[in-house]
Write a protein that holds these residues in place. Structure first.
Motif, PDB file in Angstrom:
ATOM      1  N   LEU A 156       0.848  -1.184   0.000  1.00  0.00           N
ATOM      2  CA  LEU A 156       0.000   0.000   0.000  1.00  0.00           C
ATOM      3  C   LEU A 156       0.887   1.238   0.000  1.00  0.00           C
ATOM      4  CD1 LEU A 156      -2.726  -1.054   2.570  1.00  0.00           C
ATOM      5  CD2 LEU A 156      -2.856  -1.106   0.098  1.00  0.00           C
ATOM      6  N   PRO A 157       0.484   2.271  -0.719  1.00  0.00           N
ATOM      7  CA  PRO A 157       1.297   3.486  -0.751  1.00  0.00           C
ATOM      8  C   PRO A 157       1.353   4.147   0.627  1.00  0.00           C
ATOM      9  CG  PRO A 157      -0.795   3.813  -1.893  1.00  0.00           C
ATOM     10  CD  PRO A 157      -0.734   2.371  -1.514  1.00  0.00           C
ATOM     11  N   ALA A 158       2.430   4.843   0.874  1.00  0.00           N
ATOM     12  CA  ALA A 158       2.606   5.538   2.153  1.00  0.00           C
ATOM     13  C   ALA A 158       1.581   6.657   2.284  1.00  0.00           C
ATOM     14  CB  ALA A 158       4.014   6.102   2.244  1.00  0.00           C
ATOM     15  N   THR A 190      -1.091  -5.751   1.759  1.00  0.00           N
ATOM     16  CA  THR A 190      -2.326  -6.529   1.762  1.00  0.00           C
ATOM     17  C   THR A 190      -2.076  -7.867   1.090  1.00  0.00           C
ATOM     18  OG1 THR A 190      -3.129  -5.686  -0.366  1.00  0.00           O
ATOM     19  CG2 THR A 190      -3.782  -4.474   1.620  1.00  0.00           C
ATOM     20  N   MET A 191      -2.770  -8.874   1.586  1.00  0.00           N
ATOM     21  CA  MET A 191      -2.798 -10.188   0.960  1.00  0.00           C
ATOM     22  C   MET A 191      -4.264 -10.527   0.767  1.00  0.00           C
ATOM     23  SD  MET A 191       0.068 -12.565   2.730  1.00  0.00           S
ATOM     24  CE  MET A 191       1.773 -12.329   2.299  1.00  0.00           C
ATOM     25  N   GLU A 192      -4.612 -10.827  -0.474  1.00  0.00           N
ATOM     26  CA  GLU A 192      -5.998 -11.154  -0.782  1.00  0.00           C
ATOM     27  C   GLU A 192      -6.051 -12.547  -1.377  1.00  0.00           C
ATOM     28  OE1 GLU A 192      -9.769  -9.456  -3.375  1.00  0.00           O
ATOM     29  OE2 GLU A 192      -7.884  -8.359  -3.370  1.00  0.00           O
ATOM     30  N   VAL A 193      -6.956 -13.348  -0.834  1.00  0.00           N
ATOM     31  CA  VAL A 193      -7.183 -14.685  -1.359  1.00  0.00           C
ATOM     32  C   VAL A 193      -8.662 -15.005  -1.167  1.00  0.00           C
ATOM     33  CG1 VAL A 193      -6.593 -15.931   0.766  1.00  0.00           C
ATOM     34  CG2 VAL A 193      -6.281 -17.044  -1.422  1.00  0.00           C
ATOM     35  N   GLU A 194      -9.269 -15.538  -2.200  1.00  0.00           N
ATOM     36  CA  GLU A 194     -10.683 -15.912  -2.163  1.00  0.00           C
ATOM     37  C   GLU A 194     -11.556 -14.762  -1.662  1.00  0.00           C
ATOM     38  OE1 GLU A 194     -10.594 -19.437   0.241  1.00  0.00           O
ATOM     39  OE2 GLU A 194      -9.611 -20.613  -1.312  1.00  0.00           O
ATOM     40  N   ASP A 195     -11.338 -13.563  -2.183  1.00  0.00           N
ATOM     41  CA  ASP A 195     -12.101 -12.351  -1.849  1.00  0.00           C
ATOM     42  C   ASP A 195     -11.999 -11.932  -0.387  1.00  0.00           C
ATOM     43  OD1 ASP A 195     -12.970 -11.975  -4.472  1.00  0.00           O
ATOM     44  OD2 ASP A 195     -14.651 -13.362  -4.185  1.00  0.00           O
ATOM     45  N   LYS A 196     -10.988 -12.402   0.321  1.00  0.00           N
ATOM     46  CA  LYS A 196     -10.758 -11.972   1.701  1.00  0.00           C
ATOM     47  C   LYS A 196      -9.447 -11.209   1.736  1.00  0.00           C
ATOM     48  CE  LYS A 196     -13.552 -15.325   3.931  1.00  0.00           C
ATOM     49  NZ  LYS A 196     -13.745 -16.462   4.681  1.00  0.00           N
ATOM     50  N   LEU A 197      -9.466 -10.084   2.428  1.00  0.00           N
ATOM     51  CA  LEU A 197      -8.322  -9.181   2.463  1.00  0.00           C
ATOM     52  C   LEU A 197      -7.695  -9.185   3.856  1.00  0.00           C
ATOM     53  CD1 LEU A 197      -6.899  -7.072   0.640  1.00  0.00           C
ATOM     54  CD2 LEU A 197      -8.339  -5.359   1.733  1.00  0.00           C
ATOM     55  N   PHE A 198      -6.391  -9.310   3.902  1.00  0.00           N
ATOM     56  CA  PHE A 198      -5.642  -9.305   5.155  1.00  0.00           C
ATOM     57  C   PHE A 198      -4.572  -8.223   5.063  1.00  0.00           C
ATOM     58  CE2 PHE A 198      -7.342 -13.440   4.301  1.00  0.00           C
ATOM     59  CZ  PHE A 198      -7.960 -13.768   5.495  1.00  0.00           C
ATOM     60  N   ILE A 199      -4.524  -7.358   6.053  1.00  0.00           N
ATOM     61  CA  ILE A 199      -3.585  -6.240   6.047  1.00  0.00           C
ATOM     62  C   ILE A 199      -2.549  -6.442   7.134  1.00  0.00           C
ATOM     63  CG2 ILE A 199      -3.305  -3.750   6.317  1.00  0.00           C
ATOM     64  CD1 ILE A 199      -6.221  -3.471   5.326  1.00  0.00           C
ATOM     65  N   GLY A 200      -1.295  -6.308   6.754  1.00  0.00           N
ATOM     66  CA  GLY A 200      -0.202  -6.374   7.711  1.00  0.00           C
ATOM     67  C   GLY A 200       0.498  -5.034   7.782  1.00  0.00           C
ATOM     68  N   GLU A 201       0.952  -4.693   8.984  1.00  0.00           N
ATOM     69  CA  GLU A 201       1.668  -3.434   9.180  1.00  0.00           C
ATOM     70  C   GLU A 201       2.994  -3.728   9.855  1.00  0.00           C
ATOM     71  OE1 GLU A 201      -1.112  -1.284  11.582  1.00  0.00           O
ATOM     72  OE2 GLU A 201      -2.298  -0.648   9.861  1.00  0.00           O
ATOM     73  N   GLU A 203       8.303  -6.831   7.179  1.00  0.00           N
ATOM     74  CA  GLU A 203       7.549  -7.077   8.423  1.00  0.00           C
ATOM     75  C   GLU A 203       6.052  -7.032   8.162  1.00  0.00           C
ATOM     76  OE1 GLU A 203       8.643  -4.409  11.575  1.00  0.00           O
ATOM     77  OE2 GLU A 203      10.736  -5.057  11.556  1.00  0.00           O
ATOM     78  N   ALA A 204       5.614  -6.095   7.339  1.00  0.00           N
ATOM     79  CA  ALA A 204       4.189  -5.965   7.041  1.00  0.00           C
ATOM     80  C   ALA A 204       3.667  -7.206   6.314  1.00  0.00           C
ATOM     81  CB  ALA A 204       3.946  -4.709   6.204  1.00  0.00           C
ATOM     82  N   LYS A 205       4.455  -7.711   5.388  1.00  0.00           N
ATOM     83  CA  LYS A 205       4.069  -8.923   4.653  1.00  0.00           C
ATOM     84  C   LYS A 205       3.979 -10.119   5.598  1.00  0.00           C
ATOM     85  CE  LYS A 205       5.514 -10.854   0.254  1.00  0.00           C
ATOM     86  NZ  LYS A 205       6.640 -10.941  -0.674  1.00  0.00           N
ATOM     87  N   PHE A 206       4.935 -10.208   6.520  1.00  0.00           N
ATOM     88  CA  PHE A 206       4.956 -11.280   7.513  1.00  0.00           C
ATOM     89  C   PHE A 206       3.683 -11.239   8.362  1.00  0.00           C
ATOM     90  CE2 PHE A 206       6.211 -13.175  11.565  1.00  0.00           C
ATOM     91  CZ  PHE A 206       6.935 -14.289  11.166  1.00  0.00           C
ATOM     92  N   GLU A 207       3.302 -10.046   8.810  1.00  0.00           N
ATOM     93  CA  GLU A 207       2.099  -9.902   9.645  1.00  0.00           C
ATOM     94  C   GLU A 207       0.827 -10.230   8.860  1.00  0.00           C
ATOM     95  OE1 GLU A 207       1.999  -9.517  12.940  1.00  0.00           O
ATOM     96  OE2 GLU A 207       4.179  -9.649  12.819  1.00  0.00           O
ATOM     97  N   ALA A 208       0.762  -9.801   7.612  1.00  0.00           N
ATOM     98  CA  ALA A 208      -0.405 -10.127   6.776  1.00  0.00           C
ATOM     99  C   ALA A 208      -0.507 -11.638   6.579  1.00  0.00           C
ATOM    100  CB  ALA A 208      -0.313  -9.412   5.428  1.00  0.00           C
ATOM    101  N   ALA A 209       0.621 -12.278   6.362  1.00  0.00           N
ATOM    102  CA  ALA A 209       0.626 -13.735   6.167  1.00  0.00           C
ATOM    103  C   ALA A 209       0.170 -14.454   7.428  1.00  0.00           C
ATOM    104  CB  ALA A 209       2.029 -14.202   5.755  1.00  0.00           C
TER     105      ALA A 209
END
Length: 126
Positions: A80-82, A92-103, A109-115
Motif C-alpha cells: 500500500l502506498p505511504a 495486503t494479501m488477498e485470497v478468495e475475496d478476503k483481504l488481510f492487512i499487515g503493518e 515485516e508488514a508482509k509477515f504480519e499479513a501472512a
C-alpha cells in the motif's frame, strides 16, 4: 535451531540460515575443501537435531512461504502506498475475496504480519 522446531509460534529469521551457511562455506573453502573440517565444527551444533526425528511436519516455516505454497496462483499481494504522517508500511494479501492487512516498520515485516493473519483465518476455518 531447536527452539524454532519446538515452538510453533517462533520463526527463525532468514539471517540465521544465511550466517550458518556462510560460516560452513568459509570453513569448507579455508580447509581446502575438506568436509571433515566442516563436520568437526558443525556436528556438535547439529547433533541433537540429527539424533531426533526431524520431518517437514515438525519444522516451522515462515508464514510468508506457507501462504505462497498454500495459495499459489490465488494470492494477490500488494504494497500500500505511504500515507502522510504514517511511518509504518502496509501490505495486503488477498485470497478468495478476503483481504488481510499487515503493518510493520518495513514491507517485509508488514508482509509477515499479513501472512500470519491470513494463515490464522485459514486454519480457524479448517
Amino acid at each position: 535451531v531447536n527452539n524454532y522446531i519446538r515452538n510453533p509460534t517462533d520463526y527463525p529469521p532468514k539471517i540465521i540460515s544465511d550466517v550458518f551457511e556462510s560460516v560452513a562455506g568459509a570453513l569448507f573453502v579455508d580447509s581446502g575443501l575438506d568436509m571433515n573440517v566442516v563436520w568437526k565444527y558443525y556436528y556438535p551444533l547439529l547433533k541433537k537435531c540429527l539424533e531426533e526425528e526431524i520431518t517437514p511436519e515438525n519444522v516451522q516455516i515462515s508464514p510468508v512461504r506457507e501462504v505462497y505454497e498454500l495459495f499459489k496462483n490465488k494470492l494477490v499481494v500488494k504494497k500500500l502506498p505511504a500515507e502522510d504522517g504514517v511511518y509504518f508500511k502496509r501490505v495486503t494479501m488477498e485470497v478468495e475475496d478476503k483481504l488481510f492487512i499487515g503493518e510493520g516498520n518495513n514491507y517485509k515485516e508488514a508482509k509477515f504480519e499479513a501472512a500470519k493473519k491470513l494463515l490464522s483465518s485459514y486454519k480457524d476455518r479448517k
